[in-house]
Design a protein around this motif. Sequence first.
Motif, PDB file in Angstrom:
ATOM      1  N   ASP A   1      57.458  54.556  21.903  1.00 10.39           N
ATOM      2  CA  ASP A   1      58.836  54.075  21.897  1.00 10.39           C
ATOM      3  C   ASP A   1      58.839  52.577  22.209  1.00 10.39           C
ATOM      4  OD1 ASP A   1      61.481  53.298  22.929  1.00 10.39           O
ATOM      5  OD2 ASP A   1      61.948  55.452  22.808  1.00 10.39           O
ATOM      6  N   GLU A   2      59.276  51.789  21.244  1.00  9.57           N
ATOM      7  CA  GLU A   2      59.253  50.332  21.404  1.00  9.57           C
ATOM      8  C   GLU A   2      60.158  49.858  22.541  1.00  9.57           C
ATOM      9  OE1 GLU A   2      57.160  48.192  19.922  1.00  9.57           O
ATOM     10  OE2 GLU A   2      56.247  49.948  18.993  1.00  9.57           O
ATOM     11  N   ARG A   3      61.244  50.568  22.784  1.00 14.16           N
ATOM     12  CA  ARG A   3      62.136  50.175  23.875  1.00 14.16           C
ATOM     13  C   ARG A   3      61.470  50.408  25.224  1.00 14.16           C
ATOM     14  NH1 ARG A   3      67.156  53.537  21.866  1.00 14.16           N
ATOM     15  NH2 ARG A   3      65.433  54.985  21.836  1.00 14.16           N
ATOM     16  N   GLN A   4      60.728  51.498  25.354  1.00 10.73           N
ATOM     17  CA  GLN A   4      59.987  51.741  26.591  1.00 10.73           C
ATOM     18  C   GLN A   4      58.922  50.669  26.789  1.00 10.73           C
ATOM     19  OE1 GLN A   4      58.580  55.772  26.172  1.00 10.73           O
ATOM     20  NE2 GLN A   4      60.505  56.642  26.928  1.00 10.73           N
ATOM     21  N   LYS A   5      58.238  50.315  25.713  1.00  9.61           N
ATOM     22  CA  LYS A   5      57.242  49.236  25.802  1.00  9.61           C
ATOM     23  C   LYS A   5      57.890  47.947  26.295  1.00  9.61           C
ATOM     24  CE  LYS A   5      54.028  50.569  22.155  1.00  9.61           C
ATOM     25  NZ  LYS A   5      53.426  50.175  20.876  1.00  9.61           N
ATOM     26  N   LEU A   6      59.064  47.644  25.746  1.00 11.10           N
ATOM     27  CA  LEU A   6      59.744  46.414  26.122  1.00 11.10           C
ATOM     28  C   LEU A   6      60.168  46.438  27.584  1.00 11.10           C
ATOM     29  CD1 LEU A   6      60.842  43.655  25.403  1.00 11.10           C
ATOM     30  CD2 LEU A   6      62.907  44.782  24.524  1.00 11.10           C
ATOM     31  N   ILE A   7      60.686  47.568  28.045  1.00 11.95           N
ATOM     32  CA  ILE A   7      61.094  47.679  29.450  1.00 11.95           C
ATOM     33  C   ILE A   7      59.909  47.411  30.365  1.00 11.95           C
ATOM     34  CG2 ILE A   7      61.854  49.295  31.253  1.00 11.95           C
ATOM     35  CD1 ILE A   7      63.639  50.600  29.021  1.00 11.95           C
ATOM     36  N   LEU A   8      58.780  48.069  30.093  1.00 13.15           N
ATOM     37  CA  LEU A   8      57.610  47.891  30.956  1.00 13.15           C
ATOM     38  C   LEU A   8      57.013  46.496  30.830  1.00 13.15           C
ATOM     39  CD1 LEU A   8      55.735  51.311  30.819  1.00 13.15           C
ATOM     40  CD2 LEU A   8      57.587  50.566  32.298  1.00 13.15           C
TER      41      LEU A   8
ATOM     42  N   MET B   1      58.654  43.708  30.049  1.00 18.13           N
ATOM     43  CA  MET B   1      59.544  42.782  30.751  1.00 18.13           C
ATOM     44  C   MET B   1      59.334  42.885  32.265  1.00 18.13           C
ATOM     45  SD  MET B   1      63.116  43.105  28.607  1.00 18.13           S
ATOM     46  CE  MET B   1      63.970  41.798  29.526  1.00 18.13           C
ATOM     47  N   ARG B   2      59.244  44.105  32.757  1.00 18.29           N
ATOM     48  CA  ARG B   2      59.162  44.315  34.201  1.00 18.29           C
ATOM     49  C   ARG B   2      57.796  43.944  34.773  1.00 18.29           C
ATOM     50  NH1 ARG B   2      61.543  44.125  38.926  1.00 18.29           N
ATOM     51  NH2 ARG B   2      60.866  45.731  40.347  1.00 18.29           N
ATOM     52  N   TYR B   3      56.732  44.442  34.166  1.00 11.63           N
ATOM     53  CA  TYR B   3      55.411  44.344  34.791  1.00 11.63           C
ATOM     54  C   TYR B   3      54.518  43.244  34.246  1.00 11.63           C
ATOM     55  CZ  TYR B   3      57.041  48.706  36.660  1.00 11.63           C
ATOM     56  OH  TYR B   3      57.790  49.661  37.275  1.00 11.63           O
ATOM     57  N   ILE B   4      54.786  42.782  33.058  1.00 11.85           N
ATOM     58  CA  ILE B   4      53.971  41.690  32.510  1.00 11.85           C
ATOM     59  C   ILE B   4      54.704  40.361  32.672  1.00 11.85           C
ATOM     60  CG2 ILE B   4      52.795  40.780  30.474  1.00 11.85           C
ATOM     61  CD1 ILE B   4      51.634  43.448  31.664  1.00 11.85           C
ATOM     62  N   GLU B   5      55.993  40.348  32.315  1.00  7.99           N
ATOM     63  CA  GLU B   5      56.767  39.111  32.419  1.00  7.99           C
ATOM     64  C   GLU B   5      57.386  38.919  33.796  1.00  7.99           C
ATOM     65  OE1 GLU B   5      59.551  39.389  29.199  1.00  7.99           O
ATOM     66  OE2 GLU B   5      57.952  39.453  27.695  1.00  7.99           O
TER      67      GLU B   5
END
Length: 105
Positions: free
Chosen positions: A49-56, A58-62
């Motif tokens: 799920d691309e939205r789940q990837k984006l959430i994680l 944004m939160r943990y990498i960025e």
Amino acid sequence: KYMLAFAVNGCFGTIVAWQEAGFQPPAAEIARIDRKAAQVLSAIGQLTDERQKLILTMRYIEGAEWPEIIEHFQRQEDRQSRWVFIQHGRALCIIRRWMEENGVQ
């Protein structure tokens, strides 16, 4: 295992703070953090799920804070904060299972 991502995000911040203070982190510490970061990126990459990837990401990498992530999804998809947290939890469950299956610590 859940703390892995927090640790990586926190360590990146620590390295930046060290470098800004003129201190060079030990090579072994940088290597350890690099390995953990690679594990986190690999785990996030397992999500379909691309939205789940984006959430994680944004939160943990960025290092984005929750209000920023929620605002992004409210603007882009008219999603509420509860939806963001549900997707976050689902993504962590998928990653936890992947880590267990692949012996990632």
